[in-house]
Design an enzyme around this catalytic site. Structure first.
Site, PDB file in Angstrom:
ATOM      1  N   ALA A  45       0.836  -1.192   0.000  1.00  0.00           N
ATOM      2  CA  ALA A  45       0.000   0.000   0.000  1.00  0.00           C
ATOM      3  C   ALA A  45       0.874   1.246   0.000  1.00  0.00           C
ATOM      4  O   ALA A  45       1.866   1.332   0.723  1.00  0.00           O
ATOM      5  CB  ALA A  45      -0.921  -0.002   1.210  1.00  0.00           C
ATOM      6  N   GLN A  52      -5.578  -5.138  -7.847  1.00  0.00           N
ATOM      7  CA  GLN A  52      -5.817  -6.097  -6.775  1.00  0.00           C
ATOM      8  C   GLN A  52      -7.018  -5.628  -5.964  1.00  0.00           C
ATOM      9  O   GLN A  52      -7.083  -4.480  -5.533  1.00  0.00           O
ATOM     10  CB  GLN A  52      -4.591  -6.235  -5.874  1.00  0.00           C
ATOM     11  CG  GLN A  52      -4.760  -7.371  -4.857  1.00  0.00           C
ATOM     12  CD  GLN A  52      -3.486  -7.650  -4.083  1.00  0.00           C
ATOM     13  OE1 GLN A  52      -3.260  -7.033  -3.052  1.00  0.00           O
ATOM     14  NE2 GLN A  52      -2.670  -8.572  -4.571  1.00  0.00           N
ATOM     15  N   CYS A 106      -3.746 -10.912   3.049  1.00  0.00           N
ATOM     16  CA  CYS A 106      -3.389  -9.870   4.002  1.00  0.00           C
ATOM     17  C   CYS A 106      -3.513 -10.384   5.434  1.00  0.00           C
ATOM     18  O   CYS A 106      -4.550 -10.920   5.823  1.00  0.00           O
ATOM     19  CB  CYS A 106      -4.291  -8.659   3.806  1.00  0.00           C
ATOM     20  SG  CYS A 106      -3.827  -7.276   4.857  1.00  0.00           S
ATOM     21  N   GLY A 131       7.005  -8.769  -4.023  1.00  0.00           N
ATOM     22  CA  GLY A 131       6.461  -7.681  -3.216  1.00  0.00           C
ATOM     23  C   GLY A 131       7.584  -6.840  -2.671  1.00  0.00           C
ATOM     24  O   GLY A 131       8.171  -6.005  -3.362  1.00  0.00           O
ATOM     25  N   HIS A 141       1.776 -17.270  -1.012  1.00  0.00           N
ATOM     26  CA  HIS A 141       2.848 -16.731  -0.187  1.00  0.00           C
ATOM     27  C   HIS A 141       3.203 -17.797   0.843  1.00  0.00           C
ATOM     28  O   HIS A 141       2.327 -18.292   1.557  1.00  0.00           O
ATOM     29  CB  HIS A 141       2.362 -15.450   0.507  1.00  0.00           C
ATOM     30  CG  HIS A 141       3.408 -14.768   1.338  1.00  0.00           C
ATOM     31  ND1 HIS A 141       3.368 -13.415   1.610  1.00  0.00           N
ATOM     32  CD2 HIS A 141       4.516 -15.229   1.953  1.00  0.00           C
ATOM     33  CE1 HIS A 141       4.399 -13.087   2.367  1.00  0.00           C
ATOM     34  NE2 HIS A 141       5.106 -14.177   2.593  1.00  0.00           N
TER      35      HIS A 141
END
Length: 356
Positions: free
Chosen positions: A2, A54, A85, A212, A157
Site C-alpha cells: 500500500a 488487486q 493480508c 512484493g 505466499h
C-alpha cells in the site's frame, strides 16, 4: 505494498523489464459505493497498456459488482483477489488471510468475480497464504476452489497469517500446491534477487513468481528477473550514481502524476530503501527524507558519490517490514467453528489498503 505500487512506481518498474504490475489493493465496497479515496487510487499511467488491479472484499455481491466496474469503466485487463493480508484490521472482519477458512464463502466470492470478469474477457486470479496458522492451513482447499471457480491462476505466499512477514518463507507448500491443481501456481515470498526467483521455480515447479517487498528501492529487480528467466546474464549491480538517477526518475514520475509537492512527499519513504547499505551519511539521508521539490532533490543527490559500488553485503537480505510473529491472528468471534460456512456477513471497511 500500500502506498508503493501507484501508477508512477508501476511505470518505473515497467521501464525496467517485462512483467505484470498490479495496482495498490482497493476495496470492493469502496469502489461500488463510489468512495473518493478508493477511486483516487485507480489511476493509470498513459503507457500502462495492461491495467491490473488487486481487489479486496468479503461479500460476493460487492466483489462481483466491483469486478464489473473495473472491467467496464476502467478498462482493467486483470483482477487479482487478495486473500493473503495478515493485518488485524483486515482479519478481524474475516478478510484477507482469514477468509479462505470459510470454503463456501471463498467459492462464492471467486465465482462472482470470475463470472463478472468473463463477460469482458478479463481473467481473475487470487493470492493467498499457507493458512491462518500451522493448525489451520487453507492453501490446498483454496487451490481446489480457485480451480473449480474458474480462476486463471493462484499465487501462494509461503507464510501463514500468524507469521506476518517474519522469518523465512516456506516454499514446500508452493510445490505441493503445484501438484494439487491444474491451474498455474505462482510462488511468493523471499524473492530478494533474480537468483531467488529462478531457484523457487526450479524447486517448486511454479509457473512464475510474485514479487512484493523485494522490489522496494530496487525497481531494476524486474530487469534482472527478465534476464534470468530468459537465460541471459543478469546485469551488473548498479553503482550509486545509477541508483541516484533511478531515484530522481522515480520522484519525477510521482510529480507528474501527483504534482510536485505531493510527489516529493510520497518519494520520501523510498529514500531509505534506495540507499540501504550505501555509505551516505545520516545528515544527507535526513535531508533527502524531507525533500519538497525536484530541484532540491537533484541538489542533494549530487552529494552522493556516483562511483560507490553497490553494497553486496545486503544481497539476499529482507527489505521493508519484517517484524516478529504475531501471538495470535485476530478473527471474528466463532470464525474457526465452521470451515464450510459462508462467514458472518461482516461489512468490510471501505478504507482497507494493506497487502499480503
Amino acid at each position: 505494498m500500500a502506498g508503493i505500487t501507484n501508477a508512477a512506481y508501476r511505470r518505473l518498474c515497467r521501464e525496467q523489464g517485462a512483467g505484470l504490475y498490479v495496482c495498490e489493493m482497493i476495496t470492493s465496497r469502496g469502489l461500488v459505493e463510489g468512495d473518493a479515496t478508493t477511486k483516487s487510487m485507480l489511476v493509470f499511467d498513459e503507457l500502462e497498456d495492461v491495467r491490473s488491479v488487486q481487489l479486496y472484499g468479503t461479500d460476493p455481491a460487492y466483489v462481483g459488482k466491483a469486478t464489473e466496474i473495473l472491467c467496464a469503466e476502467y478498462g482493467v485487463a486483470h483482477v487479482d483477489l487478495n486473500f493473503g493480508c495478515p493485518v488485524p484490521k483486515v482479519t478481524r472482519k474475516g478478510g484477507g488471510a482469514a477468509l479462505p477458512w470459510k470454503r463456501n464463502l471463498l467459492g462464492e466470492i471467486l465465482t462472482a468475480a470470475v463470472s463478472a470478469g468473463a463477460r469482458y474477457g478479463v481473467p481473475v486470479t487470487m493470492k493467498t497464504r499457507i493458512g491462518i496458522d500451522e493448525d489451520h492451513q487453507t492453501y490446498l482447499d483454496a487451490g481446489r476452489i480457485a480451480e473449480e471457480s474458474g480462476a486463471a491462476a493462484i499465487a501462494l505466499h509461503g507464510r501463514t497469517a500468524i507469521q506476518g512477514y517474519s522469518g523465512t518463507a516456506d516454499w514446500a507448500p508452493i510445490a505441493e500446491l503445484v501438484q494439487h491443481v491444474d491451474i498455474p501456481v505462482l510462488g511468493n515470498g523471499d524473492i530478494w534477487e533474480a537468483s531467488d526467483a529462478v531457484r523457487m521455480v526450479a524447486e517448486t515447479g511454479a509457473a512464475g513468481v510474485v514479487v512484493g517487498r523485494g522490489c522496494l528501492g530496487r525497481p531494476w529487480l524486474f530487469r534482472d528477473l527478465a534476464a534470468a528467466f530468459a537465460g541471459e546474464t543478469v546485469a551488473v549491480l548498479p553503482s550509486l550514481g545509477e541508483v541516484r538517477t533511478m531515484m530522481y526518475r522515480h520522484a519525477e514520475l510521482l510529480a507528474q502524476h501527483m504534482g510536485e509537492e505531493r510527489g516529493c512527499k510520497e518519494f520520501r519513504k523510498h529514500v531509505s530503501w534506495y540507499l540501504k547499505g550505501f555509505s551516505a551519511g545520516g545528515e544527507l539521508r535526513h535531508a533527502l527524507a524531507l525533500v519538497s521539490t525536484l530541484a532540491e532533490l537533484d541538489r542533494l543527490l549530487e552529494q552522493l558519490d556516483p562511483d560507490e559500488p553497490f553494497p553486496t553485503s545486503i544481497l539476499g537480505a529482507p527489505r521493508g517490514r519484517q517484524g516478529s510473529p504475531r501471538k495470535r491472528v485476530v478473527l471474528p468471534e466463532g470464525w474457526l467453528d465452521d470451515a464450510d460456512g459462508t462467514g458472518l456477513h461482516l461489512a468490510e471497511d471501505i478504507d482497507e489498503v494493506s497487502g499480503g
